[in-house]
Design a protein around this motif. Structure first.
Motif, mmCIF file in Angstrom:
data_model
loop_
_atom_site.group_PDB
_atom_site.id
_atom_site.type_symbol
_atom_site.label_atom_id
_atom_site.label_comp_id
_atom_site.label_asym_id
_atom_site.label_seq_id
_atom_site.Cartn_x
_atom_site.Cartn_y
_atom_site.Cartn_z
ATOM 1 N N GLY A 84 143.427 42.552 -6.790
ATOM 2 C CA GLY A 84 144.707 43.200 -7.073
ATOM 3 C C GLY A 84 145.224 44.081 -5.939
ATOM 4 N N ASP A 85 144.393 44.382 -4.937
ATOM 5 C CA ASP A 85 144.863 45.213 -3.809
ATOM 6 C C ASP A 85 145.996 44.505 -3.071
ATOM 7 N N GLU A 86 146.969 45.293 -2.636
ATOM 8 C CA GLU A 86 148.067 44.743 -1.834
ATOM 9 C C GLU A 86 147.897 45.206 -0.398
ATOM 10 N N ILE A 87 148.029 44.294 0.539
ATOM 11 C CA ILE A 87 147.937 44.686 1.942
ATOM 12 C C ILE A 87 149.232 44.249 2.616
ATOM 13 N N ARG A 88 149.925 45.216 3.176
ATOM 14 C CA ARG A 88 151.232 44.939 3.771
ATOM 15 C C ARG A 88 151.092 44.593 5.249
ATOM 16 N N ALA A 89 151.912 43.669 5.717
ATOM 17 C CA ALA A 89 151.938 43.341 7.145
ATOM 18 C C ALA A 89 153.232 42.600 7.428
ATOM 19 N N ARG A 90 153.779 42.794 8.629
ATOM 20 C CA ARG A 90 155.032 42.070 8.892
ATOM 21 C C ARG A 90 154.751 40.651 9.390
ATOM 22 N N THR A 91 153.476 40.404 9.769
ATOM 23 C CA THR A 91 153.091 39.047 10.155
ATOM 24 C C THR A 91 151.833 38.663 9.390
ATOM 25 N N VAL A 92 151.884 37.500 8.741
ATOM 26 C CA VAL A 92 150.710 36.979 8.027
ATOM 27 C C VAL A 92 150.327 35.669 8.701
ATOM 28 N N ILE A 93 149.039 35.559 9.053
ATOM 29 C CA ILE A 93 148.560 34.323 9.689
ATOM 30 C C ILE A 93 147.462 33.765 8.799
ATOM 31 N N SER A 94 147.569 32.493 8.451
ATOM 32 C CA SER A 94 146.518 31.923 7.616
ATOM 33 C C SER A 94 145.578 31.069 8.447
ATOM 34 N N ASN A 95 144.296 31.416 8.379
ATOM 35 C CA ASN A 95 143.237 30.613 9.004
ATOM 36 C C ASN A 95 142.631 29.670 7.961
ATOM 37 N N ALA A 96 143.126 29.753 6.740
ATOM 38 C CA ALA A 96 142.659 28.816 5.705
ATOM 39 C C ALA A 96 143.319 27.467 5.968
ATOM 40 N N SER A 97 142.944 26.461 5.200
ATOM 41 C CA SER A 97 143.541 25.138 5.404
ATOM 42 C C SER A 97 145.016 25.178 5.026
ATOM 43 N N ALA A 98 145.763 24.225 5.592
ATOM 44 C CA ALA A 98 147.195 24.143 5.262
ATOM 45 C C ALA A 98 147.365 23.886 3.768
ATOM 46 N N ARG A 99 146.527 23.018 3.219
ATOM 47 C CA ARG A 99 146.641 22.705 1.782
ATOM 48 C C ARG A 99 146.494 23.962 0.935
ATOM 49 N N HIS A 100 145.413 24.735 1.196
ATOM 50 C CA HIS A 100 145.168 25.933 0.388
ATOM 51 C C HIS A 100 146.299 26.950 0.599
ATOM 52 N N THR A 101 146.704 27.122 1.847
ATOM 53 C CA THR A 101 147.721 28.136 2.155
ATOM 54 C C THR A 101 149.027 27.850 1.411
ATOM 55 N N PHE A 102 149.512 26.604 1.548
ATOM 56 C CA PHE A 102 150.854 26.341 1.037
ATOM 57 C C PHE A 102 150.873 25.869 -0.422
ATOM 58 N N LEU A 103 149.733 25.314 -0.890
ATOM 59 C CA LEU A 103 149.743 24.823 -2.271
ATOM 60 C C LEU A 103 149.151 25.832 -3.253
ATOM 61 N N SER A 104 148.370 26.812 -2.747
ATOM 62 C CA SER A 104 147.754 27.771 -3.682
ATOM 63 C C SER A 104 148.181 29.214 -3.454
ATOM 64 N N LEU A 105 148.516 29.575 -2.220
ATOM 65 C CA LEU A 105 148.760 30.996 -1.948
ATOM 66 C C LEU A 105 150.242 31.375 -1.943
ATOM 67 N N VAL A 106 151.103 30.359 -1.875
ATOM 68 C CA VAL A 106 152.540 30.640 -1.847
ATOM 69 C C VAL A 106 153.132 30.264 -3.203
ATOM 70 N N GLU A 107 153.911 31.167 -3.758
ATOM 71 C CA GLU A 107 154.492 30.934 -5.085
ATOM 72 C C GLU A 107 155.330 29.661 -5.109
ATOM 73 N N GLU A 108 155.235 28.925 -6.212
ATOM 74 C CA GLU A 108 156.010 27.687 -6.343
ATOM 75 C C GLU A 108 157.502 27.958 -6.182
ATOM 76 N N GLY A 109 158.215 27.023 -5.610
ATOM 77 C CA GLY A 109 159.658 27.166 -5.474
ATOM 78 C C GLY A 109 160.052 27.868 -4.189
ATOM 79 N N THR A 110 159.069 28.298 -3.395
ATOM 80 C CA THR A 110 159.375 29.039 -2.172
ATOM 81 C C THR A 110 159.546 28.100 -0.972
ATOM 82 N N LEU A 111 158.871 26.945 -1.018
ATOM 83 C CA LEU A 111 158.839 26.077 0.176
ATOM 84 C C LEU A 111 159.709 24.838 -0.015
#
Ligand code: FAD
Length: 531
Positions: free
Chosen positions: A285-312
């Motif tokens: 539940g912790d929130e961490i703020r940053a003006r740049t977010v870089i994902s080292n996770a896989s593209a699948r996990h990043t865009f299919l699980s970490l980004v809210e639906e309807g955003t992409l």
């Protein structure tokens, strides 16, 4: 402190490389790792008391000298132990040392075919000529070939100019990237045994589920030419202390510039507001703020699980969903109190040197059968194997008089519906054991400890989609300006301020540090350009 300039999701080696460069450039960086230890698929784990095992990657072949020297990794404990040549067991000829020196390897090939022995030095020189062309491409930021915007056309023109060396070699380059390893090698060699030895890495070592006849596999023949081994960064081999020491060294290097790394910090969501990334939310539940977010996770996990639906955008999501790569490779780790004794090894002419790596892939027919078994849904009864014994040169990895065997092989049917239960694991273990025991009869069936990792384990434990070492296959439709999606191969994403730095981007997997380095360059350029 829950606010940074840059937050990086994942402490795989690329995330750490990216973070260390950005911290070195003066940015306040935090790297968040979901596991309790850093490294991703370049990790050392104490899986049994006193045994430290490289549970995924186990050999350093491609970490780029530029990264080692820029980040001064040698100062922070990174050390390579050079290893003797791999010994390859061939049905018709027994054990053959795969020397790095072309004249010595040609002399071995003379046992298989005089004609091939004569052809080998020219083949090695041919690959050595093409190597630098591909080495240069590693560092390119892929452009969008479908855009006619002036900025993009300029990028294309500059790319063409920088890589003009490719023009003279165009047909050779296109053959390498389109042909199968078998067809490519057949242009040079007549003996299937020679083709087996030279084609082992593309087919058996690269972790891709391919056959000798799969188009587009020839370019893996260049592997040994994608790194300059003559610099102060040293050559290739085993990492002292295991592959995790690469990542420990990168983390320490970054720490002197203030880079923070937090483990047990799984990201559950990337915060996006008005089309811009704003930070991340952790599972706790912790929130961490940053003006740049870089994902080292896989593209699948990043865009299919970490980004809210309807955003992409739909087209982007379609590409990410179809970014393919189901691995069928497996690893077995054993703790043994006796090393395998290969009675034939005396014939290899290595004297008393115990080879750190042995390949069991005695013929092309054998490897092809393993592939066909998998395609037909069966665990191969005769898997091809690379048997590594790291404790021969690094005894610190195991208790006194004990050894670790790190065995990498294929194939096991994997993916949706595949059975990876206890019975399948036993079948895989027995098949690998029988394959080794043919050459080393002393190997005890009951090892002191054992671990069997299948593709589903690499997916679950390491977060590798389909268990794929490269996050997704390195096929022609998934490399360079198609990795991971059209129009977004330049480490950016459709969300402003959200970038990708993992093996899901150009130039793909293996422990190279290149995606992390390239992503850091893109982020710095963006942050420094006037708004
Ligand atoms: C079995 C196997 C054998 C291999 N052998 C070799 C070899 O011998 N030599 C070689 O060079 N390469 C080898 N490779 C390939 C190489 O290990 C990988 O390509 C490389 O390590 C990928 O690095 P990365 O940093 O891009 O991604 P990863 O290592 O996949 O790192 C991604 C990181 O992100 C973390 N993460 C994911 N989701 C989240 C989240 N939501 N929140 C926080 N953290 C998250 C993961 O836990 C992981 O630490 C092998 C791979 C495998 C699987």
């Amino acid at each position: 402190m829950n606010s940074y300039e840059v937050v990086i999701i994942g402490a795989g080696h690329n995330g750490l490389v990216c973070g260390a460069y950005l911290a070195k450039a003066g940015l306040k960086v935090c790297v968040l790792e979901r596991r309790s230890l850093i490294g991703g698929a370049s990790v050392t784990e104490e899986i049994w008391p006193g045994y430290r095992v490289s549970t995924a990657a186990h050999m350093m072949g491609l970490l780029q000298p530029r990264v080692i020297l820029d980040l001064e990794l040698q100062k922070f404990g990174y050390e390579i132990i050079p290893t003797p040549p791999i010994v390859h067991h061939i049905d018709s000829a027994g054990p053959i040392p795969v020397w790095r020196e072309p004249d010595k390897l040609a002399a071995e090939f003379a046992r298989l075919s005089q004609r091939d022995a004569a052809a080998y030095p020219a083949f090695a020189a041919h690959l050595a000529r093409l190597g630098p062309i591909f080495q240069k491409l590693l560092w390119e930021i892929p452009f969008d070939p479908s855009s006619l915007s002036p900025g993009n056309l300029m990028d294309v023109a500059l790319f063409a100019w920088r890589n003009r060396g490719m023009v003279g070699a165009f047909y050779d380059v296109s053959d390498l990237i389109t042909m199968s390893v078998y067809d490519y090698l057949s242009r040079w060699f007549e003996s299937d045994a020679v083709k087996m030895i030279l084609g082992y890495y593309p087919v058996g070592g690269s972790g891709q589920s391919v056959s000798f006849h799969t188009p587009g596999t020839a370019y893996f023949l260049l592997r040994n030419h994608l790194r300059d081994n003559t610099t102060a960064a040293g050559g290739t081999g085993l990492v002292r202390g295991g592959m995790g020491n690469i990542c420990e060294a990168i983390a320490k290097s970054g720490a002197r510039f203030g880079m923070e790394v937090r483990v047990d910090a799984e990201v559950s969501r990337i915060l996006v507001k008005d089309g811009r990334a704003q930070g991340v939310v952790l599972v706790n539940g912790d929130e961490i703020r940053a003006r740049t977010v870089i994902s080292n996770a896989s593209a699948r996990h990043t865009f299919l699980s970490l980004v809210e639906e309807g955003t992409l955008p739909c087209e982007f999501l379609r590409d990410i969903r179809s970014f393919k790569g189901q691995s069928t490779a497996f690893k077995i780790h054993l703790a043994v109190d006796e090393l395998p004794h290969y009675p034939d090894l005396g014939k290899a002419g290595l004297g008393n040197t115990y080879p750190v790596q042995i390949c069991i892939a005695p013929s092309i027919a054998y490897v092809e059968k393993a592939y066909l078994d998998m395609r037909e849904g069966r665990v191969s009864r005769r898997p091809y194997l690379t048997v590594q014994a790291p404790t021969v040169v690094d005894p610190s990895l195991a208790p006194k008089s004990r050894h670790i065997l790190s065995i990498y092989g294929g194939h096991v049917p994997s993916g949706p519906g595949a059975d990876h239960g206890a019975a399948t694991r036993e079948t895989v273990y027995n098949a690998a054991f029988d394959a080794i025991a043919q050459f080393a009869p002393n190997l005890p069936r009951h090892a002191v400890h054992r671990q069997i990792l299948l593709a589903s384990d690499y997916e679950e434990i390491f977060g590798l989609p389909g268990g794929n070492p490269h996050h997704a296959d390195l096929t022609l439709n998934q490399v360079f300006f198609r990795r991971p999606a059209r129009r977004y191969a330049d480490y950016r994403s459709p969300i402003a301020g959200l970038f990708l730095s993992s093996a899901s981007t150009h130039p793909g997997g293996a422990v190279t540090g290149v995606p992390g380095y390239n992503a850091a360059r893109v982020v710095l350029k963006m942050l420094r350009s006037p708004a």
